[in-house]
Write an enzyme that holds these catalytic residues in place. Structure first.
Site, PDB file in Angstrom:
ATOM      1  N   LYS A 186       0.892  -0.702  -0.118  1.00 48.35           N
ATOM      2  CA  LYS A 186      -0.271  -0.053  -0.076  1.00 48.35           C
ATOM      3  C   LYS A 186       0.520   1.043  -0.135  1.00 48.35           C
ATOM      4  CE  LYS A 186      -2.103   3.272   2.083  1.00 48.35           C
ATOM      5  NZ  LYS A 186      -1.614   4.756   3.215  1.00 48.35           N
TER       6      LYS A 186
ATOM      7  N   GLY B 180       0.876   7.819   1.526  1.00 43.79           N
ATOM      8  CA  GLY B 180       1.816   9.195   3.038  1.00 43.79           C
ATOM      9  C   GLY B 180       2.595  10.289   2.523  1.00 43.79           C
TER      10      GLY B 180
ATOM     11  N   GLY C 133      -5.422  10.866  -0.674  1.00 42.34           N
ATOM     12  CA  GLY C 133      -6.344  11.925  -0.486  1.00 42.34           C
ATOM     13  C   GLY C 133      -5.716  13.397  -0.463  1.00 42.34           C
TER      14      GLY C 133
ATOM     15  N   ASP D  30      -5.936   1.312   2.839  1.00 42.52           N
ATOM     16  CA  ASP D  30      -4.980   0.310   3.947  1.00 42.52           C
ATOM     17  C   ASP D  30      -5.836  -1.118   3.700  1.00 42.52           C
ATOM     18  OD1 ASP D  30      -2.803   2.180   4.545  1.00 42.52           O
ATOM     19  OD2 ASP D  30      -3.580   2.058   5.780  1.00 42.52           O
TER      20      ASP D  30
ATOM     21  N   LYS E 279      -4.886   0.752  10.340  1.00 45.86           N
ATOM     22  CA  LYS E 279      -4.223  -0.096  10.043  1.00 45.86           C
ATOM     23  C   LYS E 279      -3.748  -1.439  10.716  1.00 45.86           C
ATOM     24  CE  LYS E 279      -1.880   4.425   8.191  1.00 45.86           C
ATOM     25  NZ  LYS E 279      -2.051   3.757   7.536  1.00 45.86           N
TER      26      LYS E 279
END
Length: 284
Positions: free
Chosen positions: A28, A31, A64, A184, A243
Site C-alpha cells: 500500500k 503518505g 488523499g 489500507d 492499520k
C-alpha cells in the site's frame, strides 16, 4: 561504503532473495512518500529492484492529499468523519479523477521510467472490486466496504509480467454506484485474496512504538495475540488502530506476515524485506 561492507549487505540479502523470489507482496503506497519527489523516486526504485529479483509486486494506492487539493480548486468542501472522507456525488467524481487518472498514471509512468512494465487500473476495471455502502452510525455517502475481489484479474496481470497498480475505488454490488475505499483496507483485501506472502503498509510513522515520540521503542515484531493488550494499554491507538486491523484481517485470511513501515525512510522497503533486522513492525 567499503567493498567488503557492500558484499556483506548482499550476502545478508541472499537468503531473503531466494525465499521471496516467485512470491507475491502487496504494497500500500501512500503518505509523504507519495508527495515528496525524492521519496517517490526512492520507493519506486525499491519496488523495481524487488521485481528484478523475482518478487511479484502489487501496488495499491490512495491519494488523499491530491483529492483534497483538487476539491479545493473546484470549491468542493472536504469533510472527514471518524477519519473517513465524506463522499458525496461531487466528491466521488473528484476521487475518480485523481485515483484513476493523476495518481495512478504517475506511478505507472515512474515504474516504466525505471524499466518495469506496469498496468494502472482501479477496482472498477474488470470488476476487480465490488463494494457495498460502509456500515456506519453516520452517513458517509459513497464510502464502501469491499465485498468481492476478482483475484484472477490481478493474477493474469502478474502472469503477463506487469506490475498491477490499483487505485482504491470499487463498483457497487448491485446499485451501479462507485465507492471510495480506504486504501489500507483495499490492500489488505487484495493481499488476502491473493494469499500473498506479505502485506506492507507504507506510512509516515516507523511502526508501533511503546512511546510514539521515541523511535528506539519500536516494536519490531508483534504476534496477533499480543495486540489486544497493546490496545488496552493505549499503545496502539488513534490512526494506528485501523492499520493494525487491516494487518490482522490479512493474516487471518492467508497472508503470512503484515508490515507497517515508514515510507519516508530511504530504502525502507528493501530494509524491511531483505535484511535481518527490518525497519518497521512485522505482524504475524
Amino acid at each position: 561504503m567499503e567493498n567488503y561492507t557492500k558484499a556483506q549487505v548482499l550476502i545478508q540479502a541472499l537468503p531473503y532473495i531466494k525465499k521471496f523470489s516467485g512470491k507475491t507482496i502487496v504494497v500500500k503506497y501512500g503518505g509523504n512518500a507519495m508527495i515528496n519527489e525524492a521519496l517517490k523516486e526512492n520507493v519506486i526504485k525499491d519496488l523495481v529492484l524487488m521485481k528484478c529479483i523475482g518478487i511479484n509486486i502489487v501496488i495499491v494506492h490512495g491519494g488523499g492529499p491530491f483529492i483534497t487539493d483538487l476539491s479545493n480548486k473546484l470549491n468542493i468542501q472536504s469533510q472527514f468523519i471518524n477519519g473517513l472522507r465524506y463522499t458525496d456525488k461531487d466528491t466521488i467524481e473528484v476521487v475518480q479523477m485523481v485515483l484513476a487518472g493523476k495518481v495512478n498514471k504517475e506511478i505507472v509512468a515512474l515504474l516504466q521510467k525505471h524499466g518495469e512494465n506496469a498496468l494502472g487500473i482501479t477496482g472498477i476495471d474488470g470488476n476487480l472490486l465490488k463494494a457495498k455502502p460502509i456500515c456506519s452510525d453516520v452517513d458517509l455517502g459513497y464510502v464502501g466496504d469491499i465485498t468481492k475481489v476478482n483475484v484472477k484479474l490481478v493474477e493474469d496481470i502478474l502472469q503477463l509480467g506487469y506490475i498491477p497498480v490499483v487505485g482504491s475505488i470499487a463498483s457497487g454490488d448491485n446499485d451501479g454506484n462507485l465507492y471510495n475505499i480506504n486504501a489500507d483496507t483495499c490492500a489488505a483485501k487484495i493481499a488476502a485474496a491473493l494469499k500473498a506472502e506479505k502485506l506492507i503498509l507504507l506510512t509516515d510513522v516507523d511502526g508501533v512504538c511503546l512511546d510514539p515520540k521515541d523511535k528506539s521503542t519500536l516494536i519490531s515484531t508483534l504476534k496477533l495475540h499480543e495486540i489486544p493488550k497493546y490496545e488496552q494499554d493505549g499503545i496502539i491507538k488513534g490512526g494506528m488502530i485501523p492499520k493494525i486491523e487491516c494487518c490482522v484481517e490479512a493474516i487471518r485470511n492467508g497472508v503470512k506476515t503484515s508490515h507497517i513501515i515508514n515510507g519516508t525512510t530511504p530504502n525502507s522497503l528493501l530494509l524491511e524485506v531483505l535484511s535481518d533486522e527490518g525497519i518497521g513492525t512485522m505482524i504475524y
